[in-house]
Design an enzyme around this catalytic site. Sequence first.
Site, short mmCIF file in Angstrom:
data_model
loop_
_atom_site.label_atom_id
_atom_site.label_comp_id
_atom_site.label_asym_id
_atom_site.label_seq_id
_atom_site.Cartn_x
_atom_site.Cartn_y
_atom_site.Cartn_z
N ASP A 31 3.58 -22.46 16.77
CA ASP A 31 4.64 -21.54 15.77
C ASP A 31 5.79 -22.43 15.26
O ASP A 31 6.37 -22.34 14.24
CB ASP A 31 5.19 -20.51 16.76
CG ASP A 31 5.99 -19.40 15.89
OD1 ASP A 31 5.41 -18.85 14.90
OD2 ASP A 31 7.21 -18.85 16.34
N HIS A 60 10.09 -23.17 5.37
CA HIS A 60 11.60 -22.85 4.82
C HIS A 60 12.62 -23.92 5.39
O HIS A 60 13.71 -24.05 4.93
CB HIS A 60 12.01 -21.31 5.14
CG HIS A 60 12.11 -20.86 6.57
ND1 HIS A 60 11.20 -20.64 7.30
CD2 HIS A 60 13.33 -20.94 7.44
CE1 HIS A 60 11.70 -20.45 8.62
NE2 HIS A 60 12.81 -20.76 8.58
N ARG A 62 0.85 -1.29 -0.02
CA ARG A 62 0.16 -0.13 0.01
C ARG A 62 0.82 1.39 0.10
O ARG A 62 0.51 2.41 -0.36
CB ARG A 62 -0.91 0.00 1.22
CG ARG A 62 -1.92 -1.00 1.02
CD ARG A 62 -2.67 -0.98 2.44
NE ARG A 62 -1.65 -1.37 3.52
CZ ARG A 62 -1.83 -1.39 4.84
NH1 ARG A 62 -2.95 -1.16 5.41
NH2 ARG A 62 -0.82 -1.60 5.79
N LYS A 73 16.35 -26.08 3.20
CA LYS A 73 17.51 -26.05 3.70
C LYS A 73 18.42 -27.19 2.89
O LYS A 73 17.84 -28.15 2.84
CB LYS A 73 17.59 -26.27 5.13
CG LYS A 73 17.25 -25.06 5.94
CD LYS A 73 17.30 -25.02 7.25
CE LYS A 73 17.10 -23.86 7.89
NZ LYS A 73 17.89 -22.57 7.80
N LYS A 76 3.83 -19.02 6.36
CA LYS A 76 3.30 -19.42 7.61
C LYS A 76 2.77 -18.11 8.36
O LYS A 76 3.22 -17.13 8.12
CB LYS A 76 4.19 -20.30 8.26
CG LYS A 76 5.44 -19.45 9.05
CD LYS A 76 5.99 -20.28 10.24
CE LYS A 76 6.63 -19.62 11.24
NZ LYS A 76 7.47 -20.48 12.19
N HIS A 99 7.45 -26.85 11.31
CA HIS A 99 8.82 -27.24 11.18
C HIS A 99 9.12 -28.55 11.68
O HIS A 99 9.77 -29.24 11.15
CB HIS A 99 9.76 -25.87 11.80
CG HIS A 99 9.34 -24.65 11.30
ND1 HIS A 99 9.27 -24.34 9.80
CD2 HIS A 99 9.36 -23.43 11.84
CE1 HIS A 99 8.77 -22.97 9.84
NE2 HIS A 99 9.06 -22.45 11.07
P1 NAP Z 1 5.52 -7.04 7.84
O1 NAP Z 1 6.95 -6.63 7.84
O2 NAP Z 1 4.43 -6.51 8.47
O3 NAP Z 1 5.09 -6.75 6.10
C1 NAP Z 1 3.82 -6.80 5.77
C2 NAP Z 1 3.63 -6.40 4.13
O4 NAP Z 1 2.32 -6.36 3.91
C3 NAP Z 1 4.06 -4.95 4.16
O5 NAP Z 1 4.95 -5.04 2.88
C4 NAP Z 1 2.94 -4.05 3.90
O6 NAP Z 1 3.09 -2.95 3.11
C5 NAP Z 1 1.79 -5.16 3.26
N1 NAP Z 1 0.55 -4.93 3.38
C6 NAP Z 1 -0.12 -4.77 4.75
N2 NAP Z 1 -1.37 -4.44 4.47
C7 NAP Z 1 -1.53 -4.61 3.03
C8 NAP Z 1 -2.63 -4.46 2.14
N3 NAP Z 1 -3.90 -4.40 2.73
N4 NAP Z 1 -2.40 -4.67 1.04
C9 NAP Z 1 -1.30 -4.85 0.70
N5 NAP Z 1 -0.17 -4.83 1.07
C10 NAP Z 1 -0.32 -4.95 2.60
O7 NAP Z 1 5.36 -8.59 7.69
P2 NAP Z 1 6.54 -9.71 7.28
O8 NAP Z 1 7.16 -9.95 8.69
O9 NAP Z 1 7.32 -9.59 6.17
O10 NAP Z 1 5.68 -10.98 7.06
C11 NAP Z 1 5.01 -11.31 6.05
C12 NAP Z 1 4.34 -12.67 6.06
O11 NAP Z 1 5.27 -13.53 6.29
C13 NAP Z 1 3.47 -12.79 7.28
O12 NAP Z 1 2.42 -13.76 6.97
C14 NAP Z 1 4.62 -13.39 8.46
O13 NAP Z 1 3.62 -14.36 9.23
C15 NAP Z 1 5.09 -14.35 7.22
N6 NAP Z 1 6.31 -14.80 7.96
C16 NAP Z 1 7.31 -13.74 8.35
C17 NAP Z 1 8.58 -14.22 8.73
C18 NAP Z 1 9.76 -13.08 8.88
O14 NAP Z 1 10.82 -13.25 9.36
N7 NAP Z 1 9.52 -11.79 8.74
C19 NAP Z 1 8.86 -15.59 8.81
C20 NAP Z 1 7.83 -16.41 8.57
C21 NAP Z 1 6.86 -15.96 8.05
P3 NAP Z 1 2.24 -1.60 3.39
O15 NAP Z 1 1.90 -1.15 4.85
O16 NAP Z 1 3.01 -0.59 2.64
O17 NAP Z 1 0.89 -2.05 2.63
#
Ligand code: NAP
Length: 486
Positions: free
Chosen positions: A237, A180, A51, A184, A150, A242
């Site tokens: 989690d 992920h 967004r 590995k 996840k 995993h």
């Molecule tokens: P994050 O940092 O909160 O990023 C969320 C992303 O979604 C941002 O780019 C945000 O950008 C976008 N977004 C939010 N609302 C939106 C909407 N209505 N329309 C379009 N885009 C939208 O989250 P993250 O840590 O990257 O995690 C993303 C996913 O991966 C989640 O499901 C999380 O559970 C999973 N995950 C993450 C990790 C990790 O290490 N981070 C590990 C395993 C799994 P804007 O605010 O600009 O829209």
Amino acid sequence: MVSRVIPVENFDLVIFGGTGDLARRKILPGLFRRFCSGQMPAEARIVGAARSDLTDAEFRKDIKAALEEFLPNKGHTAKDVRGFLDRLHYVKIDATGTQGWSVLKKLVRKDKDTIQAFYFSVAPTLFGPLAERLHTNKIAGPNARIVVEKPFGRDLESAKALNATLRDHFEESQIYRIDHYLGKETVQNLMAVRFGNMLFEPLWNAQYVDHVQITVAETVGVGGRGAYYDKSGAMRDMVQNHLMQLLCLIAMEPPAHFDPDSVRDEKLKVIRALDPPEREDIVRGQYKSDVQGDSYLEEVENRSSTTESFVAMKLAISNWRWAGVPFYLRTGKRLKARASEISIVFKETPHSIFDKDSGRHRNILSIRLQPNEGITLGVTIKEPGPGGMRLVDVPLDMTFADALGPEADDVPDAYERLIMDVIRGNQTLFMRGDEVEAAWAWTDPIIKDWTSRGDKPKAYDVETTGPEDAAVLMHRAGRRWLDIKA
Ligand code: NAP
């Protein structure tokens, strides 16, 4: 030996959540490394979608900064970075609204020679709206693939609902549920070692294996994820996905072929053969505070939380191969070291021909996922020298870095490998919908039992191996946990 990099087909990869933490830390740096290795075709494009109001140039600038932060000094050149950034585009889009979809439609190519992949790197509540909009806006063609992160649901009911929503718009063959851990190098090497050698498979059963240990230990606490984590806990989690996936790869029967459904059918059979664990075979814990940091309860800002940051359990698989062989699983936060390791502990020899002083010895096959990925086999040999027949256990390194050359040290990160598998259309290392549901069907009653009884996790000191009860769980059967070492 030079590793072969085979370019994948031409693709358009749209990363919903392209500005988020996962995209900046893992997905885009991973893609950059594949670009540098020459695996990315000349016409391949990557589209960030979120967004935030960004131009292509602003998005590229942000990703350049992410590469500097997460891939510092990795031997790439400024030209590599420029070449990669040229592939990037950005679309301002709202997953729950109408904005941006027509722009995305114009950008994504629909010719038969371009693979379309859509990575849902956003909160799970947005998976359904994204799938629906890709479909109703006629952006996704019949060969499009979607990648979902996840957590895949928080119980059986929500996982079923999510599967149903995705399947309203995509075939199962188009859905790539990422875990992920399966990407590995060592996890795949485990399968090569197990099924590519005559040596191990005959021993891979209750006759020769005493028990199996799977440990995923973290040194970090819940940090900034407190609010999310407190609704989840270690069981949801880590164990349900995993650790369960790792257990399946160890315990499954040899598949007929190394193809997606043959492998996933065998994994599913393992989950279905898992017995519900007895209450006394589960230990839950919550970390205390120390001088360096807050306790779990302080970090999640919920003094009465009963969510576990540690769980250890003894599991049994009801089939001929594993009857009577316990599988011990353990995972937790703020433990003494960051280490993920699977250990197959073989039985002692039935009779020792050596005198009592030579001690007790057993072979342990250790598959280390992080840090320092690798496989070692502990073997017993004679201690060198003239001191008589004294026995020692030494590790036999089965990663063979010397034999495989420098490429063996430069293994792709799990994310880069898995994304390339998406483009290749290979689902072997992704979870199928029925697998995820079976894992929740096994997990749900355990969590429900804790909730209904108001079970409270045991407090444990940080930088240890978890609550004392976890050690007792092993001692009861005359066993002990292998140490957690970084
Ligand atoms: P994050 O940092 O909160 O990023 C969320 C992303 O979604 C941002 O780019 C945000 O950008 C976008 N977004 C939010 N609302 C939106 C909407 N209505 N329309 C379009 N885009 C939208 O989250 P993250 O840590 O990257 O995690 C993303 C996913 O991966 C989640 O499901 C999380 O559970 C999973 N995950 C993450 C990790 C990790 O290490 N981070 C590990 C395993 C799994 P804007 O605010 O600009 O829209």
